[in-house]
Motif scaffolding. Structure first.
Motif, PDB file in Angstrom:
ATOM      1  N   VAL A 150       0.834  -1.212   0.000  1.00  0.00           N
ATOM      2  CA  VAL A 150       0.000   0.000   0.000  1.00  0.00           C
ATOM      3  C   VAL A 150       0.867   1.261   0.000  1.00  0.00           C
ATOM      4  N   ALA A 151       1.917   1.251   0.825  1.00  0.00           N
ATOM      5  CA  ALA A 151       2.742   2.455   0.948  1.00  0.00           C
ATOM      6  C   ALA A 151       3.431   2.781  -0.373  1.00  0.00           C
ATOM      7  N   SER A 152       3.978   1.758  -1.025  1.00  0.00           N
ATOM      8  CA  SER A 152       4.660   1.993  -2.301  1.00  0.00           C
ATOM      9  C   SER A 152       3.681   2.459  -3.359  1.00  0.00           C
ATOM     10  N   THR A 153       2.514   1.823  -3.384  1.00  0.00           N
ATOM     11  CA  THR A 153       1.506   2.219  -4.360  1.00  0.00           C
ATOM     12  C   THR A 153       1.107   3.672  -4.144  1.00  0.00           C
ATOM     13  N   ALA A 154       0.951   4.040  -2.871  1.00  0.00           N
ATOM     14  CA  ALA A 154       0.589   5.419  -2.553  1.00  0.00           C
ATOM     15  C   ALA A 154       1.659   6.375  -3.060  1.00  0.00           C
ATOM     16  N   GLN A 155       2.905   5.949  -2.906  1.00  0.00           N
ATOM     17  CA  GLN A 155       4.029   6.766  -3.356  1.00  0.00           C
ATOM     18  C   GLN A 155       3.996   6.924  -4.880  1.00  0.00           C
ATOM     19  N   VAL A 156       3.755   5.825  -5.562  1.00  0.00           N
ATOM     20  CA  VAL A 156       3.739   5.873  -7.020  1.00  0.00           C
ATOM     21  C   VAL A 156       2.610   6.770  -7.511  1.00  0.00           C
ATOM     22  N   LEU A 157       1.457   6.624  -6.899  1.00  0.00           N
ATOM     23  CA  LEU A 157       0.282   7.345  -7.381  1.00  0.00           C
ATOM     24  C   LEU A 157       0.181   8.751  -6.809  1.00  0.00           C
ATOM     25  N   GLY A 158       1.027   9.068  -5.828  1.00  0.00           N
ATOM     26  CA  GLY A 158       0.944  10.380  -5.203  1.00  0.00           C
ATOM     27  C   GLY A 158      -0.345  10.569  -4.432  1.00  0.00           C
ATOM     28  N   ARG A 159      -0.834   9.477  -3.818  1.00  0.00           N
ATOM     29  CA  ARG A 159      -2.062   9.556  -3.039  1.00  0.00           C
ATOM     30  C   ARG A 159      -1.798   9.016  -1.647  1.00  0.00           C
ATOM     31  N   ARG A 160      -2.777   9.218  -0.788  1.00  0.00           N
ATOM     32  CA  ARG A 160      -2.608   8.712   0.567  1.00  0.00           C
ATOM     33  C   ARG A 160      -2.914   7.221   0.595  1.00  0.00           C
ATOM     34  N   ALA A 161      -2.327   6.560   1.592  1.00  0.00           N
ATOM     35  CA  ALA A 161      -2.475   5.106   1.687  1.00  0.00           C
ATOM     36  C   ALA A 161      -3.951   4.707   1.761  1.00  0.00           C
ATOM     37  N   GLY A 162      -4.713   5.457   2.554  1.00  0.00           N
ATOM     38  CA  GLY A 162      -6.125   5.122   2.695  1.00  0.00           C
ATOM     39  C   GLY A 162      -6.856   5.204   1.357  1.00  0.00           C
ATOM     40  N   ALA A 163      -6.508   6.209   0.586  1.00  0.00           N
ATOM     41  CA  ALA A 163      -7.145   6.373  -0.722  1.00  0.00           C
ATOM     42  C   ALA A 163      -6.799   5.211  -1.645  1.00  0.00           C
ATOM     43  N   VAL A 164      -5.573   4.721  -1.517  1.00  0.00           N
ATOM     44  CA  VAL A 164      -5.158   3.589  -2.343  1.00  0.00           C
ATOM     45  C   VAL A 164      -5.962   2.339  -1.991  1.00  0.00           C
ATOM     46  N   ARG A 165      -6.142   2.122  -0.700  1.00  0.00           N
ATOM     47  CA  ARG A 165      -6.896   0.925  -0.281  1.00  0.00           C
ATOM     48  C   ARG A 165      -8.330   1.005  -0.792  1.00  0.00           C
ATOM     49  N   VAL A 166      -8.900   2.182  -0.675  1.00  0.00           N
ATOM     50  CA  VAL A 166     -10.290   2.340  -1.114  1.00  0.00           C
ATOM     51  C   VAL A 166     -10.396   2.183  -2.630  1.00  0.00           C
ATOM     52  N   ALA A 167      -9.445   2.774  -3.355  1.00  0.00           N
ATOM     53  CA  ALA A 167      -9.486   2.673  -4.815  1.00  0.00           C
ATOM     54  C   ALA A 167      -9.342   1.211  -5.246  1.00  0.00           C
ATOM     55  N   THR A 168      -8.459   0.498  -4.592  1.00  0.00           N
ATOM     56  CA  THR A 168      -8.278  -0.916  -4.921  1.00  0.00           C
ATOM     57  C   THR A 168      -9.573  -1.680  -4.666  1.00  0.00           C
ATOM     58  N   MET A 169     -10.167  -1.415  -3.511  1.00  0.00           N
ATOM     59  CA  MET A 169     -11.407  -2.107  -3.146  1.00  0.00           C
ATOM     60  C   MET A 169     -12.514  -1.802  -4.163  1.00  0.00           C
ATOM     61  N   ARG A 170     -12.653  -0.557  -4.513  1.00  0.00           N
ATOM     62  CA  ARG A 170     -13.716  -0.203  -5.462  1.00  0.00           C
ATOM     63  C   ARG A 170     -13.466  -0.816  -6.824  1.00  0.00           C
ATOM     64  N   GLY A 171     -12.202  -0.832  -7.215  1.00  0.00           N
ATOM     65  CA  GLY A 171     -11.872  -1.449  -8.499  1.00  0.00           C
ATOM     66  C   GLY A 171     -12.233  -2.923  -8.500  1.00  0.00           C
ATOM     67  N   LEU A 172     -11.871  -3.610  -7.436  1.00  0.00           N
ATOM     68  CA  LEU A 172     -12.174  -5.045  -7.349  1.00  0.00           C
ATOM     69  C   LEU A 172     -13.685  -5.268  -7.317  1.00  0.00           C
ATOM     70  N   ARG A 173     -14.381  -4.396  -6.618  1.00  0.00           N
ATOM     71  CA  ARG A 173     -15.840  -4.485  -6.549  1.00  0.00           C
ATOM     72  C   ARG A 173     -16.463  -4.409  -7.930  1.00  0.00           C
ATOM     73  N   ARG A 174     -16.016  -3.407  -8.673  1.00  0.00           N
ATOM     74  CA  ARG A 174     -16.556  -3.234 -10.019  1.00  0.00           C
ATOM     75  C   ARG A 174     -16.257  -4.442 -10.889  1.00  0.00           C
ATOM     76  N   LEU A 175     -15.044  -4.928 -10.776  1.00  0.00           N
ATOM     77  CA  LEU A 175     -14.679  -6.091 -11.586  1.00  0.00           C
ATOM     78  C   LEU A 175     -15.547  -7.287 -11.203  1.00  0.00           C
ATOM     79  N   ALA A 176     -15.752  -7.448  -9.892  1.00  0.00           N
ATOM     80  CA  ALA A 176     -16.543  -8.589  -9.431  1.00  0.00           C
ATOM     81  C   ALA A 176     -17.967  -8.510  -9.954  1.00  0.00           C
ATOM     82  N   ALA A 177     -18.455  -7.303 -10.152  1.00  0.00           N
ATOM     83  CA  ALA A 177     -19.834  -7.132 -10.595  1.00  0.00           C
ATOM     84  C   ALA A 177     -19.960  -7.172 -12.116  1.00  0.00           C
TER      85      ALA A 177
END
Lengths: 202, 278
Positions: A150-177
């Motif tokens: 999460v920390a590295s991803t946040a660094q790459v994307l220039g976002r906060r760690a929490g935002a990365v976790r949420v974005a990942t979750m939402r992405g997976l949700r959409r894919l699952a649906a």
């Protein structure tokens, strides 16, 4: 995929200018870079990946860190190169110019059928992930495919760690649906075969 | 009202449930998804399937690019003069192989594919990368097949041709052309800052023409803009091992940005440094 410990030695060598060391890094990280860029810039992925490695090679001498830091550093270069590309071409993604069928028809006869299928599977999966909103797609690719934490991803994307976790979750949700994903269940041979090695992480 | 809430609650419990943060973390870690998400596990496994042959086909070109670009990362204090000569021996080895590959491609277009030496993707990519060089097929073939001590000396030229440096083409005085260099600099500046002063369409076209197509511009300009240290011994006295390159004091603390503290462009400082050398 090569473990971080083995990569550490190669990284050291590459920083000192050793080509064999660089080759190991390249083999280990190029697939993930390419797939990430495939999702970000579509058909320009290979060119942008080449630019990414060129810039990394140019700046590698000053790099001072371990393998996880290098991975994040490399993906950040890739991301910036990708964004440059998008700005330059003025569109979100350049669609791959040739369809899967064309690629399959073109691939050399000696390719085992299974490998072609697997490539098509991967391309199919990446195309689906690319349909997500950009930050979700990037988060899913960096977390799942590139194996960044999460920390590295946040660094790459220039976002906060929490935002990365949420974005990942939402992405997976959409894919699952996605009905195309749900319809794909079961009829996958190579996906299962890939599961064993993939779960070791890329 | 109450029944509606109850129905809503029932629907929520009935549905497989949306993926939460915990489930997402599990999926990212590679755990199989809960039964409620058919196809998701397969999709993720496809996305991270082992590398295909095609994805790894560009290795030789990448290593050749590394050799050239790394060489260009030498600190700015090194005087820049005649762009030539100093190539680590191992780079020559790779370069000779690549040059041989180019010769094969140039001589018999489909030969490589037929013999299975190069996957189709690699062939295309190599062709794309090197076709801007304008190296005559017979010529480069003759050079690259040179063997023994004479072959080593003779390989210096082809080795520079392995990186997309136009001067190695022999047919092209264009790399010494300051106008081309300026175009590349303008192009690079434009890439760095798309909102800055833009090149004219005409300048774009000219650069594309010189590079041999738009897609070749990055490699073309990278080779052109990368300063190579001169005043270095050439072939005969070149360091026998690429490790010798480390004798050049690398500036470990010099590029804090290289170490990833999350600021803007990955390494703006060093990038400009390698271009701004007088």
């Amino acid at each position: 995929m090569v473990a971080d410990d083995d990569l550490a030695e190669s990284l050291k060598l590459a920083i000192a200018g050793d080509e064999a060391g660089f080759a190991v890094l390249w083999r280990s990280l190029q697939p993930a870079i390419l797939r990430y860029l495939r999702v970000v810039v579509g058909g320009a992925a290979e060119d942008v990946a080449s630019e990414t490695w060129l810039q990394a090679a140019r700046d590698l001498r000053g790099f001072d860190g371990g393998v996880p830091a290098f991975r994040a550093w490399l993906f950040r270069i890739a991301r910036h190169r990708g964004i440059d590309e998008l700005r330059r071409t003025g569109r979100r993604r350049e669609e791959s110019t040739d369809s899967l069928e064309e690629r399959a028809a073109r691939s050399p006869v000696r390719d085992v059928a299974a490998e072609v299928l697997e490539e098509m599977d991967t391309a199919w999966a990446l195309e689906l992930i690319a349909t997500l909103p950009q930050h979700q797609a990037e988060a899913v690719m960096l977390r799942v495919v590139a194996g960044l934490d999460v920390a590295s991803t946040a660094q790459v994307l220039g976002r906060r760690a929490g935002a990365v976790r949420v974005a990942t979750m939402r992405g997976l949700r959409r894919l699952a649906a996605d009905p195309r994903v749900r319809a794909r269940d079961g009829g996958v041979g190579s996906g299962d075969a890939a599961a064993a090695s993939a779960s070791e992480g890329m | 009202m109450r029944w509606r809430r109850a129905l809503w609650g029932a629907m929520r419990t009935w549905r497989p449930g949306r993926i939460g943060l915990t489930e997402a973390d599990r999926l990212v870690a590679g755990d199989p998804p809960s039964p409620g998400y058919p196809g998701l596990g397969a999709l993720l496994n496809m996305a991270k399937a082992p590398a295909s042959e095609e994805e790894l086909a560009g290795e030789r070109a990448a290593v050749a690019g590394f050799a050239a670009a790394y060489r260009g990362a030498v600190p700015a204090s090194v005087p820049r003069g005649r762009r030539s000569a100093w190539v680590p021996l191992s780079a020559k080895g790779v370069a000779v192989k690549v040059a041989a590959g180019v010769a094969v491609l140039a001589v018999g277009g489909t030969a490589a594919a037929e013999t299975g030496n190069l996957p189709a993707g690699a062939q295309q990519r190599a062709h794309r990368m090197f076709s801007s060089l304008g190296v005559p097929a017979a010529d480069s073939g003759g050079r690259s097949t040179g063997a023994g001590p004479a072959g080593v000396a003779g390989s210096v030229r082809p080795s520079t041709s392995a990186v997309p440096t136009p001067r190695a083409g022999g047919t092209t005085p264009r790399s010494s052309d300051p106008a081309t260099l300026a175009q590349c600099e303008a192009w690079d500046a434009e890439r760095e800052d798309p909102r800055g002063k833009a090149m004219t369409a005409q300048a774009h076209r000219a650069l594309f023409a010189v590079a041999g197509g738009q897609s070749r511009v990055p490699a073309f300009c990278a080779a052109l803009l990368t300063p190579s240290p001169d005043g270095r011994p050439s072939a005969g006295v070149a360091p026998a091992h690429p490790g010798a390159a480390t004798a050049t004091p690398s500036h470990p603390g010099g590029q804090g940005t290289a170490n990833g503290n999350g600021n803007g462009h990955p390494t703006p400082g060093s990038h400009q440094e390698s271009h701004g050398t007088p």
